[in-house]
Each structure stands twice: as C-alpha cells, then as structure tokens.
Design a protein around this motif. Structure first.
Motif, PDB file in Angstrom:
ATOM      1  N   VAL A  37       0.852  -1.183   0.000  1.00 19.11           N
ATOM      2  CA  VAL A  37       0.000   0.000   0.000  1.00 19.11           C
ATOM      3  C   VAL A  37       0.890   1.235   0.000  1.00 19.11           C
ATOM      4  N   GLY A  38       0.806   2.032  -1.070  1.00 17.05           N
ATOM      5  CA  GLY A  38       1.649   3.216  -1.224  1.00 17.05           C
ATOM      6  C   GLY A  38       0.976   4.447  -0.641  1.00 17.05           C
ATOM      7  N   LEU A  39       1.366   4.824   0.560  1.00 13.09           N
ATOM      8  CA  LEU A  39       0.683   5.915   1.262  1.00 13.09           C
ATOM      9  C   LEU A  39       0.917   7.270   0.605  1.00 13.09           C
ATOM     10  N   ASN A  40       2.064   7.476  -0.027  1.00 14.28           N
ATOM     11  CA  ASN A  40       2.364   8.805  -0.552  1.00 14.28           C
ATOM     12  C   ASN A  40       1.439   9.191  -1.702  1.00 14.28           C
ATOM     13  N   ASP A  41       1.316   8.332  -2.714  1.00 10.67           N
ATOM     14  CA  ASP A  41       0.448   8.679  -3.838  1.00 10.67           C
ATOM     15  C   ASP A  41      -1.027   8.677  -3.447  1.00 10.67           C
ATOM     16  N   LEU A  42      -1.405   7.813  -2.506  1.00 12.87           N
ATOM     17  CA  LEU A  42      -2.780   7.868  -2.007  1.00 12.87           C
ATOM     18  C   LEU A  42      -3.057   9.207  -1.335  1.00 12.87           C
ATOM     19  N   HIS A  43      -2.085   9.663  -0.562  1.00 11.81           N
ATOM     20  CA  HIS A  43      -2.202  10.966   0.108  1.00 11.81           C
ATOM     21  C   HIS A  43      -2.352  12.095  -0.922  1.00 11.81           C
ATOM     22  N   ILE A  44      -1.604  12.024  -2.007  1.00  6.80           N
ATOM     23  CA  ILE A  44      -1.694  13.056  -3.052  1.00  6.80           C
ATOM     24  C   ILE A  44      -3.064  13.016  -3.718  1.00  6.80           C
ATOM     25  N   GLU A  45      -3.521  11.809  -4.105  1.00 10.61           N
ATOM     26  CA  GLU A  45      -4.792  11.702  -4.820  1.00 10.61           C
ATOM     27  C   GLU A  45      -5.979  12.053  -3.925  1.00 10.61           C
ATOM     28  N   PHE A  79      -1.300  14.961   5.091  1.00  9.58           N
ATOM     29  CA  PHE A  79      -0.247  14.136   5.688  1.00  9.58           C
ATOM     30  C   PHE A  79      -0.523  12.692   5.320  1.00  9.58           C
ATOM     31  N   MET A  80       0.505  11.977   4.848  1.00 11.86           N
ATOM     32  CA  MET A  80       0.246  10.646   4.301  1.00 11.86           C
ATOM     33  C   MET A  80      -0.245   9.647   5.335  1.00 11.86           C
ATOM     34  N   PHE A  81       0.054   9.857   6.618  1.00 10.67           N
ATOM     35  CA  PHE A  81      -0.398   8.905   7.621  1.00 10.67           C
ATOM     36  C   PHE A  81      -1.856   9.108   8.019  1.00 10.67           C
ATOM     37  N   GLU A  82      -2.545  10.085   7.426  1.00  8.42           N
ATOM     38  CA  GLU A  82      -3.984  10.203   7.663  1.00  8.42           C
ATOM     39  C   GLU A  82      -4.707   8.939   7.213  1.00  8.42           C
ATOM     40  N   PHE A  83      -4.246   8.317   6.141  1.00  8.25           N
ATOM     41  CA  PHE A  83      -4.861   7.077   5.657  1.00  8.25           C
ATOM     42  C   PHE A  83      -4.774   5.977   6.709  1.00  8.25           C
ATOM     43  N   LEU A  84      -3.737   6.043   7.531  1.00  8.53           N
ATOM     44  CA  LEU A  84      -3.524   5.028   8.554  1.00  8.53           C
ATOM     45  C   LEU A  84      -4.450   5.201   9.750  1.00  8.53           C
ATOM     46  N   VAL A  85      -4.923   6.419  10.001  1.00  6.91           N
ATOM     47  CA  VAL A  85      -5.638   6.680  11.254  1.00  6.91           C
ATOM     48  C   VAL A  85      -7.110   7.041  11.072  1.00  6.91           C
ATOM     49  N   ASP A  86      -7.576   7.208   9.830  1.00  7.78           N
ATOM     50  CA  ASP A  86      -8.976   7.619   9.646  1.00  7.78           C
ATOM     51  C   ASP A  86      -9.906   6.451   9.348  1.00  7.78           C
ATOM     52  N   GLY A  87      -9.406   5.225   9.556  1.00  3.81           N
ATOM     53  CA  GLY A  87     -10.202   4.031   9.305  1.00  3.81           C
ATOM     54  C   GLY A  87     -10.002   3.428   7.939  1.00  3.81           C
ATOM     55  N   SER A  88      -9.376   4.182   7.019  1.00  7.83           N
ATOM     56  CA  SER A  88      -9.214   3.691   5.645  1.00  7.83           C
ATOM     57  C   SER A  88      -8.315   2.469   5.581  1.00  7.83           C
ATOM     58  N   MET A  89      -7.188   2.507   6.310  1.00  7.07           N
ATOM     59  CA  MET A  89      -6.259   1.381   6.256  1.00  7.07           C
ATOM     60  C   MET A  89      -6.834   0.161   6.955  1.00  7.07           C
ATOM     61  N   ASP A  90      -7.579   0.364   8.028  1.00  6.93           N
ATOM     62  CA  ASP A  90      -8.220  -0.777   8.693  1.00  6.93           C
ATOM     63  C   ASP A  90      -9.164  -1.500   7.733  1.00  6.93           C
ATOM     64  N   ALA A  91      -9.999  -0.724   7.041  1.00  6.30           N
ATOM     65  CA  ALA A  91     -10.948  -1.330   6.106  1.00  6.30           C
ATOM     66  C   ALA A  91     -10.223  -2.037   4.960  1.00  6.30           C
ATOM     67  N   LEU A  92      -9.178  -1.392   4.443  1.00 12.45           N
ATOM     68  CA  LEU A  92      -8.423  -1.990   3.340  1.00 12.45           C
ATOM     69  C   LEU A  92      -7.714  -3.258   3.789  1.00 12.45           C
TER      70      LEU A  92
END
Length: 276
Positions: free
Chosen positions: A143-151, A156-169
């Motif tokens: 899982v590439g956090l940097n490009d996900l963060h851009i799109e 901040f790229m670690f938002e994907f890690l803490v907003d529930g998105s990474m848990d669901a994925l």
C-alpha cells in the motif's frame, strides 16, 4: 512474525551493506512515467534507475532478494517486464494501477516466472481491491501511502492510517489471502509518529512488509563505509528488537498504540495548520 524490510537503491555497495544488515529485499526502481506530474512540488524522489542497475545489484546479492518496479501499464510493459526478469529480478512490481483488467494483464506478462507484486496507490484500486485481487497470480500487495495521500488531497500521508481507511483496506486484503505491506518507516525513535508506533500498527493490521525510508540512513555513503554500515545495521537491529517486544504485547496495547498514533497525526496536522 518478522516483517520483510525493503530498501531502495541502485548502488551495489549500499545493497551489500543493506543485505549484511538484514534487509530482505533490495528494491530497484525503474518507474518514471507520470511521476513528475503526479508528485510536482513535493519532497519526493524520481529514482532514475536503469536496467543496468538491476544487473549490477543482481551480481552482488547473495541472500537478499531483488525487487524491480516497472512503469504503470502501457505498450512498453511487456518489454519492461521481460527485461527486468532477464536482468535477475525475483519479483516485479506494478505501480499506479486502477483496474482488475490492468492487474490481470500484468500478471499475464509476468507469467509465473517470478513473483508478481502490486503497489496499491490509487483511490480506484482501494475502492475495487476485492475485485482486483480476484485476479490469480498476485503474490504481494504494498500500500503506497504517498500517492494515495496526493490523490486524496490530504495534508499528511499517515492520515490514511488513522482515519479508518487502512483498517478497512487491510480487512479486505486479508480476506483474499494475499500478503500485504504498508508504506515506509524511519528509524526507531525518530519522527512523528515515531517509527516504533508505526511498526506496532503494522503488527495490529497484519502487514508483513515496509520500505525503509530515505531518512533511515541519512548519513551518505562515503569513504567511511564502515561507519555507514554500522549506522545501517544499528537501525535494522533496533527494528528487530522492537519486533521481539511487540510479539509479547496484547490487544489492549495495540489499541492504546492505535489511539496514540491518531493523536500524533493530529499533532502533525495542527502544526501544518499553523505553518505560514
């Protein structure tokens, strides 16, 4: 569990140092198509590696395995995949895909000759990951956090890690039985969130892979190779020691750590809001 450590380099000297330190995969990065446009104005690196770099790394490795990232799928892909395999890749990685059809074509090009890896870094791929991983022959997803963060247009790229998105994925990927890893990591004790808190999140989520970030061994290689090698080895030993400690922790600890990482990400976001 021992998480697989990946390190990006085209320099055979650094590859040997990383291998001696215990890095599992040396990562040569041939991707360049579209990256300048996607990452314009950001503190990112276009690696500018070549197929000759793949060959050079292959010649020196004895234990670590060799990963080669090619460009997103296009008319050039068959030649790139064939060249990477011929140069000695143990795995070939497809970046920036969006559909199951792309993945099926990529896996077909690899043809079982080496491992087929995916770099999941688009919102479309996250949304359709269950369908995408129906494609047979995928060996690993990162899982590439940097490009996900851009799109996603987050700050901040670690938002994907803490907003529930990474848990669901993570739950969706685990349901397919495909192994996965997440993003990158600095040295233990450094940055916010600290690398040890990020590593604990890998354990909680079931991730089995992480890329060692540029900051992991920021002192540049020089004539003092022994000093650089020692610095690198110390960093890997700290990760392995932390893993041994994490293996003894219970669910309550990992929940506490999850909440701590959420607070740390909020601290970073607050600091960004205060920046001029």
């Amino acid at each position: 569990m021992s998480i697989r450590l990946l390190y990006i380099t085209k320099d055979p000297r650094i590859a040997l140092i990383a291998e001696a330190a215990g890095v599992d995969w040396i990562f040569v990065d041939l991707e360049y198509r579209g990256k300048n446009l996607r990452q314009i104005g950001r503190n990112t690196v276009i690696s500018a590696h070549t197929i000759e770099d793949v060959e050079g790394i292959r010649q020196v490795l004895k234990r670590s395995r060799l990963l080669v990232r090619v460009n997103p799928l296009g008319e050039w892909s068959e030649g790139e995949v064939d060249s990477a395999i011929a140069a000695g890749a143990d795995a070939v990685m497809l970046p920036f895909f969006k559909t199951k059809e792309e993945v099926c074509r990529f896996v077909g090009l690899v043809g079982g000759r080496v491992e087929a890896w995916l770099l999941l870094e688009t919102v479309d791929a996250v949304r359709d990951v269950d369908k995408i991983l129906e494609a047979p022959g995928v060996d690993y997803v990162h899982v590439g956090l940097n490009d996900l963060h851009i799109e996603r247009k987050t700050r901040f790229m670690f938002e994907f890690l803490v907003d529930g998105s990474m848990d669901a994925l993570a739950r969706e990927i685990q349901a397919t039985g495909v192994a996965f890893g997440i993003g990158g990591m600095a040295r233990i004790g450094e940055l916010i969130p600290p690398a040890e808190h990020i590593l604990a999140e890998h354990y909680r989520l079931g991730s089995v892979g992480v890329i060692l970030a540029r900051s992991f061994c920021s002192p540049p290689i020089s004539d003092q190779n022994a000093e650089f090698a020692g610095h690198f080895a110390d960093g890997v030993r700290a990760i392995r020691a932390m893993e041994s400690w994490l293996a003894d922790q219970d669910a309550a600890f990992f929940e506490f750590n999850r909440l701590q990482v959420q607070r740390e990400v909020r601290t970073v976001l607050d600091s960004l809001s205060e920046s001029p």
